[in-house]
Design an enzyme around this catalytic site. Structure first.
Site, mmCIF file in Angstrom:
data_model
loop_
_atom_site.group_PDB
_atom_site.id
_atom_site.type_symbol
_atom_site.label_atom_id
_atom_site.label_comp_id
_atom_site.label_asym_id
_atom_site.label_seq_id
_atom_site.Cartn_x
_atom_site.Cartn_y
_atom_site.Cartn_z
ATOM 1 N N HIS A 172 0.889 -1.168 0.000
ATOM 2 C CA HIS A 172 0.000 0.000 0.000
ATOM 3 C C HIS A 172 0.928 1.220 0.000
ATOM 4 C CE1 HIS A 172 -2.318 -2.987 2.397
ATOM 5 N NE2 HIS A 172 -3.393 -2.456 1.877
ATOM 6 N N ASP A 229 2.336 2.018 3.339
ATOM 7 C CA ASP A 229 3.245 1.031 3.965
ATOM 8 C C ASP A 229 4.690 1.457 3.771
ATOM 9 O OD1 ASP A 229 1.035 -0.635 4.276
ATOM 10 O OD2 ASP A 229 1.517 -1.854 2.506
#
Ligand code: XLS
Ligand code: NI
Ligand code: NI
Length: 442
Positions: free
Chosen positions: A104, A107
């Protein structure tokens, strides 16, 4: 990534040692270099590591903070910590022999105080990832945007009742598509984070679904505009974090996509634990997607059938995986998809080597299941049983039914004049279960 600054100094690249090995840091079934059907086992399986679990998960749960500390997490500057963490991640990808990773946006880079700042942070880490991908040969299976952690998304992203939040989410996905393209991502995933509702009392369900579809269309338009050629995937999940998620399961996902004219551009990313949360088996979800040519990729994990939430465990259940692999192989494989370990360590599994044990176990179980399913298909007993079961549709009036060339009137006449009462035939479930068991247990 300099050799001298290894983040896993005590662990070498994992090797294949065969089924007889008792080395817990070796593969027993997954030989990445074994060649089958002209490609290596590694190319066949397309294993991927989920950045959020493997490198952002620290073991926190609603009852307490994280338990897992990693040496690379220390430092004052969040960008340089993020870079060092990424160095560690790519060292891990190589040592575990994973050819792919997934992430993501949030992240890999910290969210800033504004969208502009967040984008700048992301650019720095994407540049770093680009270098690491080149150095290691690890590719991006898929990218996605985190549209669920930040409090602004508490009532959803594209299904938020506030158009301002919709706009923010659109801006975030625009950037996520750009970086996924930049890193050569082969797919882009939409998991409906908080796209659902907590109560219908405050919800206009029809409008929210219309908005979700509008968002998907905008994503497709923008992807076309920038020349992103990756496959779009929807990852269904019935509940958690919301009480009801709109992409409930594959069947409702297909209905949604067809309703809004999106069915040609999307396939499904099927997660084992989401299937069981929806009251289905993993294999069921694969079959439903494959039946419509919409099987895209797999989020490889396992749930706990006694618990009602997404436990995201590593899957070592070879029987469940063999059944899944049978359906995947029958469908002709995953195309640009792969097996992404969307799975996390248990909270007390705090050692670095636990991360290796977890992925080795998952990879070995999938590899073994792949081989067993391949044998079952090659020997053809199961397939010929199923074929024979439907053989009456291969000829005569059965064939006419499938071709839609016969109707109720003609069929009534046939029953009255020739066919009479059908003769019951056994479904032979126990025989088939024993057949599968014979492949699993020799
Ligand atoms: C959560 C989902 C998530 C997606 C990516 O349950 O599995 O991790 O795979 O957003
Ligand atoms: Ni997932
Ligand atoms: Ni999940």
């Amino acid at each position: 990534m300099k050799k001298s600054s290894s983040h896993f100094p005590k662990i070498d690249t994992i090797r294949y040692e065969g089924p007889a090995s008792d080395n817990p840091l070796a593969f027993r079934h997954f030989d990445p270099d074994e060649v089958m059907d002209g490609i290596t086992f590694s190319e066949q399986m397309r294993f991927s590591i989920a950045y959020w679990h493997a490198f952002r998960g620290a073991g926190s749960d609603p009852f307490g903070p994280g338990t897992i500390t990693r040496a690379w997490e220390s430092g004052k500057d969040p960008i340089s910590v993020a870079k060092t963490r990424m160095d560690a991640a790519f060292e891990f990808f190589q040592k575990i022999r994973a050819p792919f990773w997934c992430f993501h946006d949030r992240d890999i880079a910290p969210e800033g105080s504004s969208l502009l700042q967040s984008n700048k942070n992301l650019d720095k880490l994407v540049a770093h990832a680009k270098i690491l991908q080149k150095q290691t040969g690890v590719h991006l299976l898929w990218g996605t945007a985190n549209l669920f952690s930040n409090p602004r998304y508490m009532c959803g992203a594209s299904t938020n009742p506030d158009a301002h939040v919709f706009a923010y989410a659109a801006a975030q996905v625009k950037k996520a598509l750009e970086v996924t393209k930049e890193l050569g991502g082969e797919n882009y995933v939409f998991w409906g984070g908080r796209e659902g509702y907590e109560t219908l009392l405050n919800t206009d369900l029809k409008r929210e679904q219309d908005h979700l579809a509008a968002f998907m269309h905008m994503a497709l338009d923008y992807a076309k505009k920038i020349g992103f050629k990756g496959q779009f995937l929807i990852e269904p999940k019935p509940k958690e974090p919301t009480k009801h998620q709109y992409d409930f399961d594959v069947a409702s996902g297909i209905a949604f996509l067809r309703t809004y004219g999106l069915e040609k551009q999307f396939k499904f990313n099927i997660e084992t634990n989401h299937a069981t949360l929806a009251g289905h088996t993993f294999q069921h979800e694969i079959e439903v997607a494959a039946s419509q040519g919409m099987l895209g990729s797999i989020d490889a994990n396992a749930g706990d059938l006694l618990l009602g939430w997404d436990t995201d465990q590593f899957n070592t259940d070879v029987r469940e995986l063999t059944l899944a692999m049978l359906s995947i192989q029958k469908a002709g494989g995953l195309g640009t998809g792969g097996f992404n370990f969307d799975a996390k360590l248990r909270r007390p599994s705090i050692d670095l080597e636990d991360l290796f044990h977890a992925h080795i176990g998952g990879m070995d179980a999938y590899a073994l299941a792949f081989k067993i399913a391949r044998r079952i298909i090659a020997e053809g007993k199961l397939e010929s049983f199923v074929e024979a079961r439907y053989a009456s549709f291969d000829q005569g009036y059965g064939k006419l039914i499938e071709k839609k060339k016969i109707g109720f009137k003609e069929l009534e006449k046939l029953v009255l004049t020739q066919l009479g009462e059908p003769k019951p035939k056994s479904g032979k479930q126990e025989y088939l279960e024993n057949l599968i068991a014979s492949y699993l247990h020799g």
